[in-house]
Write an enzyme that holds these catalytic residues in place. Structure first.
Site, PDB file in Angstrom:
ATOM      1  N   HIS A 221       0.921  -1.203   0.002  1.00 25.98           N
ATOM      2  CA  HIS A 221       0.038   0.113  -0.153  1.00 25.98           C
ATOM      3  C   HIS A 221       0.994   1.301  -0.075  1.00 25.98           C
ATOM      4  O   HIS A 221       0.659   2.376  -0.695  1.00 25.98           O
ATOM      5  CB  HIS A 221      -0.781   0.134   1.489  1.00 25.98           C
ATOM      6  CG  HIS A 221      -1.996  -1.157   1.453  1.00 25.98           C
ATOM      7  ND1 HIS A 221      -2.059  -1.838   2.592  1.00 25.98           N
ATOM      8  CD2 HIS A 221      -2.911  -1.359   0.435  1.00 25.98           C
ATOM      9  CE1 HIS A 221      -3.156  -2.409   2.348  1.00 25.98           C
ATOM     10  NE2 HIS A 221      -3.676  -2.338   1.125  1.00 25.98           N
TER      11      HIS A 221
ATOM     12  N   LYS B 249     -16.259  -7.235   3.708  1.00 26.95           N
ATOM     13  CA  LYS B 249     -15.014  -7.828   4.689  1.00 26.95           C
ATOM     14  C   LYS B 249     -15.323  -7.853   6.011  1.00 26.95           C
ATOM     15  O   LYS B 249     -16.121  -6.922   6.503  1.00 26.95           O
ATOM     16  CB  LYS B 249     -13.849  -7.076   4.336  1.00 26.95           C
ATOM     17  CG  LYS B 249     -13.409  -7.325   2.964  1.00 26.95           C
ATOM     18  CD  LYS B 249     -11.948  -6.635   2.673  1.00 26.95           C
ATOM     19  CE  LYS B 249     -11.407  -6.779   1.452  1.00 26.95           C
ATOM     20  NZ  LYS B 249     -10.132  -5.935   1.217  1.00 26.95           N
TER      21      LYS B 249
ATOM     22  N   ARG C  11      -2.032  -4.973  -8.400  1.00 24.15           N
ATOM     23  CA  ARG C  11      -0.883  -6.023  -8.316  1.00 24.15           C
ATOM     24  C   ARG C  11      -0.820  -6.804  -9.634  1.00 24.15           C
ATOM     25  O   ARG C  11       0.203  -7.396  -9.670  1.00 24.15           O
ATOM     26  CB  ARG C  11      -0.979  -6.753  -7.022  1.00 24.15           C
ATOM     27  CG  ARG C  11      -0.920  -6.101  -5.780  1.00 24.15           C
ATOM     28  CD  ARG C  11      -1.309  -6.709  -4.573  1.00 24.15           C
ATOM     29  NE  ARG C  11      -2.938  -6.798  -4.568  1.00 24.15           N
ATOM     30  CZ  ARG C  11      -3.544  -7.512  -3.589  1.00 24.15           C
ATOM     31  NH1 ARG C  11      -3.180  -7.717  -2.468  1.00 24.15           N
ATOM     32  NH2 ARG C  11      -4.760  -7.596  -3.871  1.00 24.15           N
TER      33      ARG C  11
ATOM     34  N   SER D 209      -3.057  -7.939   2.515  1.00 25.00           N
ATOM     35  CA  SER D 209      -3.363  -7.818   3.890  1.00 25.00           C
ATOM     36  C   SER D 209      -3.932  -9.251   4.586  1.00 25.00           C
ATOM     37  O   SER D 209      -3.668  -9.713   5.629  1.00 25.00           O
ATOM     38  CB  SER D 209      -4.421  -6.915   4.238  1.00 25.00           C
ATOM     39  OG  SER D 209      -3.972  -5.515   3.808  1.00 25.00           O
TER      40      SER D 209
HETATM   41  O1  PNS Z   1      -8.866  -2.624   0.464  1.00 29.80           O
HETATM   42  P1  PNS Z   1     -10.369  -2.900  -0.003  1.00 29.80           P
HETATM   43  O2  PNS Z   1     -11.361  -3.463   0.632  1.00 29.80           O
HETATM   44  O3  PNS Z   1     -10.428  -3.376  -1.461  1.00 29.80           O
HETATM   45  O4  PNS Z   1     -11.062  -1.238  -0.288  1.00 29.80           O
HETATM   46  C1  PNS Z   1     -12.483  -1.167  -0.696  1.00 29.80           C
HETATM   47  C2  PNS Z   1     -12.932   0.201  -0.341  1.00 29.80           C
HETATM   48  C3  PNS Z   1     -12.751   0.421   1.110  1.00 29.80           C
HETATM   49  C4  PNS Z   1     -12.051   1.151  -1.053  1.00 29.80           C
HETATM   50  C5  PNS Z   1     -14.407   0.288  -0.776  1.00 29.80           C
HETATM   51  O5  PNS Z   1     -15.303  -0.693  -0.373  1.00 29.80           O
HETATM   52  C6  PNS Z   1     -15.086   1.835  -0.510  1.00 29.80           C
HETATM   53  O6  PNS Z   1     -14.583   2.460  -1.358  1.00 29.80           O
HETATM   54  N1  PNS Z   1     -15.883   1.718   0.762  1.00 29.80           N
HETATM   55  C7  PNS Z   1     -16.505   3.103   0.862  1.00 29.80           C
HETATM   56  C8  PNS Z   1     -17.836   3.054   0.775  1.00 29.80           C
HETATM   57  C9  PNS Z   1     -18.241   3.244  -0.868  1.00 29.80           C
HETATM   58  O7  PNS Z   1     -18.206   4.247  -1.166  1.00 29.80           O
HETATM   59  N2  PNS Z   1     -18.788   2.143  -1.051  1.00 29.80           N
HETATM   60  C10 PNS Z   1     -19.213   2.159  -2.698  1.00 29.80           C
HETATM   61  C11 PNS Z   1     -18.137   1.853  -3.656  1.00 29.80           C
HETATM   62  S1  PNS Z   1     -18.626   1.882  -5.086  1.00 29.80           S
END
Ligand code: PNS
Length: 163
Positions: free
Chosen positions: A18, A42, A93, A130
């Protein structure tokens, strides 16, 4: 006017992979916010406040300047609009990562009009996720070269505590 990118993610916990993406984002924007958010798909080891605290400690450990860490508690698109963010930056990645990211990039652009910029991470870090880091640390004392020292310590403590 200075440009500001957000690197959003769960960061459960933040890894050297990251932080490589954050460093690369700083080659084309003036500042980066590491946006620690919740992904409803998650189940987290660390609660949001601790993921934020660990990311802040990691940024300090690596001496990164022009980088801040903030929780993103609602929709990322709302946060981007409210903060006047220039770009959403995500690390890739490999091609499998893009499959999951495409819909989110399009939805975020539809909702806030801001582009998602994909950055290829360092090849030497492309295997670090992670989820694997947590699996490794859950079996014992951990392994070097995956996460900042402060995060490694938190992982050891979390699993000593029986998480
Ligand atoms: O590390 P991750 O779990 O792949 O990240 C995903 C994350 C946290 C960036 C995504 O779930 C997110 O943007 N969450 C915030 C809420 C949101 O905006 N959800 C709609 C996504 S289109």
């Amino acid at each position: 006017m200075s440009s500001l990118a957000v690197c959003p993610g769960s960061y459960d916990p933040i890894t050297l992979g990251h932080l490589d993406i954050v460093r690369r984002a700083l080659t084309f924007v003036d500042g980066v916010v590491i946006g620690v958010a919740n992904n409803p798909a998650k189940k987290y080891l660390f609660p949001l406040e601790q993921r934020v605290a660990l990311a802040r400690a990691a940024v300090a450990e690596l001496g990164l300047s022009a980088v801040t860490v903030e929780p993103v508690e609602g929709l990322l698109a709302d946060y981007v609009r409210e903060r006047g963010i220039t770009a959403i930056v995500k690390g890739l990645r490999g091609s499998a990562d893009l499959d999951g990211e495409q819909a989110m990039a399009l939805l975020n652009r539809q909702m806030c009009g801001v582009e998602t910029v994909f950055v290829m991470g360092d090849q030497s870090l492309s295997h670090i996720a992670s989820s694997y880091v947590k699996e490794i640390f859950s079996h014992g004392a951990g392994y070097p070269g995956l996460v900042p020292q402060v995060v490694a310590q938190a992982l050891v403590e979390a699993y000593e505590g029986g998480s």
